[in-house]
Design an enzyme around this catalytic site. Structure first.
Site, mmCIF file in Angstrom:
data_model
loop_
_atom_site.group_PDB
_atom_site.id
_atom_site.type_symbol
_atom_site.label_atom_id
_atom_site.label_comp_id
_atom_site.label_asym_id
_atom_site.label_seq_id
_atom_site.Cartn_x
_atom_site.Cartn_y
_atom_site.Cartn_z
ATOM 1 N N GLY A 69 8.125 6.248 1.506
ATOM 2 C CA GLY A 69 7.946 6.062 0.075
ATOM 3 C C GLY A 69 6.846 5.056 -0.231
ATOM 4 O O GLY A 69 6.082 4.646 0.653
ATOM 5 N N ASP A 224 -12.047 1.687 -10.090
ATOM 6 C CA ASP A 224 -12.945 1.181 -11.126
ATOM 7 C C ASP A 224 -13.146 -0.325 -11.078
ATOM 8 O O ASP A 224 -13.862 -0.895 -11.909
ATOM 9 C CB ASP A 224 -12.455 1.599 -12.517
ATOM 10 C CG ASP A 224 -11.098 1.009 -12.883
ATOM 11 O OD1 ASP A 224 -10.461 0.380 -12.006
ATOM 12 O OD2 ASP A 224 -10.653 1.189 -14.041
ATOM 13 N N GLU A 282 8.616 -3.355 -3.835
ATOM 14 C CA GLU A 282 9.077 -4.461 -2.992
ATOM 15 C C GLU A 282 9.236 -5.704 -3.853
ATOM 16 O O GLU A 282 8.277 -6.173 -4.461
ATOM 17 C CB GLU A 282 8.074 -4.707 -1.861
ATOM 18 C CG GLU A 282 7.848 -3.495 -0.956
ATOM 19 C CD GLU A 282 9.123 -3.037 -0.278
ATOM 20 O OE1 GLU A 282 9.765 -3.845 0.408
ATOM 21 O OE2 GLU A 282 9.500 -1.862 -0.457
#
Length: 302
Positions: A69, A224, A282
């Site tokens: 994940g 960007d 996290e």
């Protein structure tokens, strides 16, 4: 097609999946090398990334694939970038094999978690493009850092509930925890922007979605040189549950009056009370947050 060597760091929770085995065999049948390393316990990702960096010197690894994940991808990148001199890139590109519950970042780059074989083929076929990395107090994130009540919902949502309800699990948990809702007081300083007040949630996005598909930074771009800051101010009394429902169900686009949004390169956040931040899922806790962007820090297959 040029022959590639993929090194797949596979979250041990997914090691027995038939679709993962099929994907590996499919890519090998294309003439590519796929070497698989499986995690078993805490610390394995860091060790396996070090092994990949060492092995690259003798057997050339073209792409390091994170199989898991968003949290697994975060660990892989954190380990690969640790101690790297400023301005230097890792020696291989990165790719994602989305095996998590939410897969927010994978969805952002157009991967379909329901078709794992296509995702691994994509790791060979897609161009390796320069990609930004975010940083919070020295820890990296590739998708998003979120803070406030919304981040607590994300980290504390029961994994079994997520499997059954998907993204709706976050809304369900948020409603359950309504009695714990309180405003987070903060001062935020950015390049040419400052804000002080109480917020329900805030997000600093390199990617666009977090928490199971919630659009928190809808205009964010991965290359960007900016992070997208989104602040959802704490509403008037009696409006909290409505705002939370809209936020978790539809993202920031449908919030009445709109959130506060800015493109920033660096920002500092100070909170009156300890608050939880999630970096790609996290959790971190604290009151002082220094956030910045590492422009084109990695090459990512996307």
């Amino acid at each position: 097609m040029e022959k590639h060597h993929l090194r797949l760091i596979l979250n041990g929770k997914s090691a027995g999946r038939d679709d993962v085995r099929s994907a590996v065999e499919a890519v090998r049948s294309m003439g590519h090398d796929v070497s698989v390393r499986v995690t078993y316990e805490a610390g394995d990702v860091e060790r396996l990334v070090r092994d990949a960096l060492r092995d690259h010197e003798s057997e050339r690894i073209d792409t390091l694939v994170s199989g898991g994940g968003d949290g697994t991808l975060n660990e892989v990148l954190d380990a690969a970038l640790h101690g790297l001199p400023e301005g230097e890139k890792p020696p291989f590109s990165f790719a994602v094999l989305p095996l998590g519950t939410a897969n927010d970042f994978a969805n952002h780059i157009g991967l379909d978690p329901a078709d794992i074989t296509s995702c691994l083929r994509f790791a060979v076929r897609a161009s390796a493009k320069p990609t930004d990395i975010g940083e919070v107090n020295g820890c990296v994130f590739v998708n998003m850092a979120t803070g406030g009540f919304g981040s607590q919902v994300t980290s504390q949502t029961d994994p079994n509930l997520k499997r059954v309800l998907g993204g709706a699990a976050y809304l369900f948990t948020g409603l359950q925890r309504f009695s714990e809702l309180s405003a987070c007081e903060a001062r935020i300083e950015a390049d040419d922007f400052s804000w002080e007040g109480s917020f329900l949630a805030l997000a600093v996005g390199n990617g666009r979605r977090a928490g199971g598909g919630i659009r928190l930074c809808p205009d964010a771009k991965l290359d960007d040189g900016f992070l997208d800051l989104t602040i959802v101010p704490f509403p008037q009394s009696g409006k909290v549950i409505d705002l939370l429902s809209v936020l978790l169900d539809s993202g920031v686009d449908d919030i009445n009056g709109g959130p506060i949004q800015r493109k920033v390169r660096n920002l500092k956040i100070e909170t009156q009370q300890p608050v939880q931040f999630n970096l790609d899922g996290e959790p971190m806790n604290g009151q002082s947050w220094q956030i910045g962007i590492r422009h084109h820090q990695i090459d990512l297959r996307r």
